[in-house]
Design an enzyme around this catalytic site. Structure first.
Site, PDB file in Angstrom:
ATOM      1  N   SER A 278      29.936 -20.190  -8.235  1.00  0.00           N
ATOM      2  CA  SER A 278      29.719 -21.479  -7.584  1.00  0.00           C
ATOM      3  C   SER A 278      29.361 -21.332  -6.101  1.00  0.00           C
ATOM      4  O   SER A 278      28.291 -20.827  -5.771  1.00  0.00           O
ATOM      5  CB  SER A 278      30.957 -22.357  -7.788  1.00  0.00           C
ATOM      6  OG  SER A 278      30.718 -23.684  -7.415  1.00  0.00           O
TER       7      SER A 278
ATOM      8  N   ASP B 290      17.869 -15.074  -0.770  1.00  0.00           N
ATOM      9  CA  ASP B 290      16.564 -15.738  -0.817  1.00  0.00           C
ATOM     10  C   ASP B 290      15.927 -15.864   0.568  1.00  0.00           C
ATOM     11  O   ASP B 290      14.702 -15.901   0.692  1.00  0.00           O
ATOM     12  CB  ASP B 290      16.697 -17.130  -1.439  1.00  0.00           C
ATOM     13  CG  ASP B 290      16.798 -17.079  -2.959  1.00  0.00           C
ATOM     14  OD1 ASP B 290      16.772 -15.959  -3.519  1.00  0.00           O
ATOM     15  OD2 ASP B 290      16.917 -18.146  -3.589  1.00  0.00           O
TER      16      ASP B 290
ATOM     17  N   LYS C  30      27.543 -19.908 -12.212  1.00  0.00           N
ATOM     18  CA  LYS C  30      28.014 -21.286 -12.294  1.00  0.00           C
ATOM     19  C   LYS C  30      27.216 -22.124 -11.300  1.00  0.00           C
ATOM     20  O   LYS C  30      27.514 -22.160 -10.111  1.00  0.00           O
ATOM     21  CB  LYS C  30      29.513 -21.347 -12.004  1.00  0.00           C
ATOM     22  CG  LYS C  30      30.186 -22.657 -12.431  1.00  0.00           C
ATOM     23  CD  LYS C  30      30.298 -23.617 -11.280  1.00  0.00           C
ATOM     24  CE  LYS C  30      31.057 -24.874 -11.680  1.00  0.00           C
ATOM     25  NZ  LYS C  30      31.164 -25.866 -10.611  1.00  0.00           N
TER      26      LYS C  30
END
Length: 562
Positions: free
Chosen positions: A295, A306, A320
Site C-alpha cells: 500500500s 518512477d 496492494k
C-alpha cells in the site's frame, strides 16, 4: 416487545443499506427494483429465522456475520467496523490509544506481555516480556481472549490499574500498579548512522506522524554528516495516503506527480502532487522493500522509482493498489470501502490481484504474464505493472529452517529469552552481544526438558505423496525409495540443532536483545549481517553503480535500445 426491538433494528439496517445503495447512483429502475427486492427478501428471511429457529439467536452477531461475508466476497479491504472496534481502527491510522503501552499475546491458556514499549506505563511499572497476566483490577483474565484482556487494559487515560502477574522463574505472583496513559506509537522506531556517511531510517507504519518523524530523523542524520540514506520499508503494511505523499515530497521537487487515484465515482479521481519544498531533493536514496511492503509503502517506493529518485533494493512488494475510503454509518459504526485504485507516476497500477474476476472456485488469480504492460520512468527506464514494485536490485530471500519456524511458533525461543532476562541483570552493548556456546547448550537443554517436537513441511508433503501412491497402487513398487527419503527428511532435533546452530543462535540473541533494549534495540540488532541492507550500502558507496541503476545503463530496469 423483545421481538419487535430485534426486527425493528434489522429493518433499520435494511433501510439504511437501501438508502445507501440508492445514493450511490443506481439510476436505472431495474437496478433499483433488484436492490429493493433483495433487501426485502433479506428482511423477511431474518424475521422468519428469528421467529422459528430452534435455538435463541443473537441478532446483532448474525447480522454482522452476514455483512462480513457479503463484504469479503468483494475484497479483503472492504470491511464493516462496528462501534466496539473504532478504537482499534483509530490505532491503525494514528498509532494512538489510551492504555499501558504493551503488546500482548496468547500463550497456551494465558495472555502474556509480549513486548512492553519503552517509556510507557507498562515499562515504568516494571512489566516484562513473558509476564503472565492473572488479574486486572480484580478481574481474573486466565483463559480470556487477547481481545477481552485488551479491552480491560485500554480505556480512559489517567485511570489507575492494578495488575497481578506471574513472572516465570518467580515463586509468587507480583502486583503492579500503573496509570493508563495516552500512547503514541512511533512510526520510526529506529534511525542511525550505518557508516560515516550513510544514514538509516526504519519506518514501520504510515500513521499521521510518519512524514514528520522521517523529516526529523533525516535532519538529525544530516547533522551527523549523512551524505546518503537507506529508507527501510520492509514489512511495512502501509497506512495513510497523505503521509505517503508527504514522505515522497521530502525527497522530490514541488509539483512532481506522486500518485493518482481512479475509481467508480469519477469526481473523486485525483492527482496528488508534491505541494511543499523538499527537505533534500538530491541525497542518494536506497529503499529496502520485501513481500511485506504494501500500500503506502508501494506508493513511496514506486514513486521514487518512477521518478528515478532512488534505487529500490530487495524483493517484489505485496501488490496492494486499492484505495479505501471510510464512510460513516449509523450508531457510530463505519464502512471502510474500496473506492479506487492507485496509479504511480509512470501510469502503472500496483494492484496484483483482480478481485472483480474470480476463478470458478472463488479464488483470485494474479495478472497473467501475457497481460503485463511496459511503462517508463521519468528518464525512460522500462518498468512493469502486474502487481507490486519490482526492485532495481533483487536480493535473494533467506528462508528460515523448519526447526526455526517451529521454535518460534511454539514460543520456545520466546520462553528461553524470558528466563534468560529474568536471571541476567544486563547484557553487553547490542553490537557486542551474541549467544555463547554455553547459552546455546542451555537453550538445547531447555527445549528438550519442554519435550519440544516438530514436523517439517517436507515430511508432511511426503506423507501426502505416500498416501496418493497407496491409493494409486504405486507404493509397493517404490516403498524402498519412500523409506529412504523419509529417513533423510524426518526431523532429528540433535542433528538439526547442530546444522542450524547459527540461525537459531541469531534468532535467540535477537529476542534477548529486545528484553534489554526494547523495540529500538531489536531493529538495530536485526541489521547486522543483513544481506539486503549490505547490498544497499554497497550500491550507495559505488557512485557508478548507483548512477547506472538510475539512468538505466545497468540493472533489472536497464533502458532498452530504441
Amino acid at each position: 416487545m423483545k421481538l419487535q426491538r430485534k426486527t425493528g433494528a434489522i429493518w433499520a439496517i435494511v433501510i439504511l443499506l437501501f438508502c445507501s445503495a440508492a445514493f450511490w447512483g443506481f439510476s436505472r429502475d431495474e437496478r433499483n427494483f433488484e436492490i429493493s427486492k433483495n433487501l426485502n427478501i433479506y428482511y423477511t428471511l431474518f424475521r422468519e429465522l428469528n421467529l422459528f429457529y430452534v435455538d435463541e439467536i443473537d441478532p446483532g452477531d448474525l447480522v454482522k456475520k452476514s455483512m462480513d461475508a457479503m463484504l469479503s466476497s468483494l475484497d479483503p479491504y472492504t470491511t464493516y467496523i462496528p462501534e466496539a472496534e473504532i478504537e482499534d481502527f483509530k490505532l491503525m491510522t494514528t498509532g494512538q490509544y489510551a492504555g499501558i503501552g504493551a503488546l500482548i499475546s496468547k500463550h497456551d491458556k494465558d495472555v502474556i506481555i509480549a513486548e512492553p514499549y519503552e517509556g510507557f506505563p507498562a515499562f515504568k511499572a516494571g512489566l516484562k516480556a513473558g509476564d503472565v497476566l492473572l488479574e486486572i483490577n480484580g478481574t481474573k483474565v486466565t483463559n480470556k481472549t487477547t481481545e477481552d484482556v485488551s479491552n480491560l487494559l485500554k480505556g480512559q487515560a489517567n485511570v489507575p490499574l492494578n495488575i497481578k502477574i506471574k513472572r516465570p522463574g518467580y515463586n509468587k505472583p507480583l502486583d503492579k500498579k500503573l496509570i493508563r496513559e495516552n500512547i503514541q506509537l512511533k512510526s520510526v522506531p529506529y534511525y542511525g548512522m550505518l557508516t560515516d556517511s550513510i544514514g538509516y531510517i526504519h519506518l514501520n507504519q504510515f500513521t499521521d506522524k510518519a512524514a514528520g518523524e522521517i523529516k526529523a530523523a533525516l535532519i538529525d542524520l544530516k547533522s551527523q554528516h549523512a551524505k546518503s540514506l537507506v529508507l527501510d520499508l520492509r514489512g511495512n503494511p502501509g497506512g495513510l495516503l497523505d503521509q505517503a505523499i508527504d514522505v515522497v515530497n521530502i525527497f522530490v521537487n514541488k509539483g512532481e506527480e506522486i500518485v493518482s487515484t481512479k475509481g467508480k465515482v469519477s469526481k473523486w479521481d485525483k492527482d496528488y502532487k508534491a505541494s511543499k519544498t523538499p527537505l533534500d531533493p538530491d541525497i542518494p536514496i536506497a529503499v529496502l522493500v520485501n513481500r511485506g511492503s504494501a500500500s503506502a509503502s508501494e506508493i513511496v517506493s514506486g514513486a521514487l522509482q518512477d521518478l528515478d529518485r532512488g534505487v529500490i533494493v530487495g524483493n517484489r512488494t505485496f501488490g496492494k493498489g486499492l484505495v479505501q475510503t471510510t464512510r460513516n454509518l449509523t450508531y457510530n459504526a463505519k464502512l471502510k470501502v474500496t473506492t479506487a485504485k492507485y496509479y504511480i507516476p509512470s501510469g502503472r497500477c500496483i494492484q496484483a490481484l483482480d478481485y472483480s474476476n474470480r476463478n470458478a472456485d472463488g479464488s483470485v488469480g494474479k495478472i497473467p504474464d501475457s497481460l503485463i504492460t511496459e511503462y517508463f520512468t521519468k528518464d525512460g527506464r522500462p518498468v512493469y505493472d502486474g502487481g507490486g514494485i519490482l526492485p532495481d536490485v533483487k536480493v535473494k530471500t533467506e528462508m528460515y529452517s523448519s526447526l526455526a519456524i517451529n521454535l518460534i511458533r511454539n514460543f520456545m525461543i520466546f520462553d528461553f529469552a524470558t528466563l534468560y532476562a529474568n536471571s541476567h541483570e544486563s547484557i553487553p552493548a547490542i553490537k557486542d552481544f551474541k549467544l555463547s556456546d554455553k547459552d546455546f547448550e542451555d537453550f538445547t537443554k531447555f527445549i528438550k526438558e519442554k519435550k519440544f517436537d516438530y514436523k517439517s513441511e517436507s515430511t508432511e508433503l511426503l506423507d501426502a505423496l505416500k498416501k496418493s501412491a497407496k491409493e494409486e497402487k504405486y507404493y509397493e513398487i517404490s516403498s524402498t525409495e519412500f523409506d529412504a527419503l523419509a529417513a533423510k527428511l524426518s526431523p532429528n532435533l540433535d542433528r538439526d540443532l547442530t546444522r542450524f546452530k547459527d540461525e537459531i543462535s541469531d534468532l535467540t540473541a535477537h529476542e534477548i536483545v529486545k528484553r534489554y533494549y526494547y523495540q529500538k534495540g531489536g531493529v538495530e540488532y536485526s541489521l547486522h549481517e543483513d544481506k539486503t541492507l549490505n547490498k544497499a550500502i554497497e550500491v550507495l558507496e559505488n557512485k557508478t553503480e548507483y548512477t547506472g541503476l538510475l539512468n538505466g545503463s545497468i540493472g533489472l530496469h536497464a533502458r532498452k535500445l530504441k
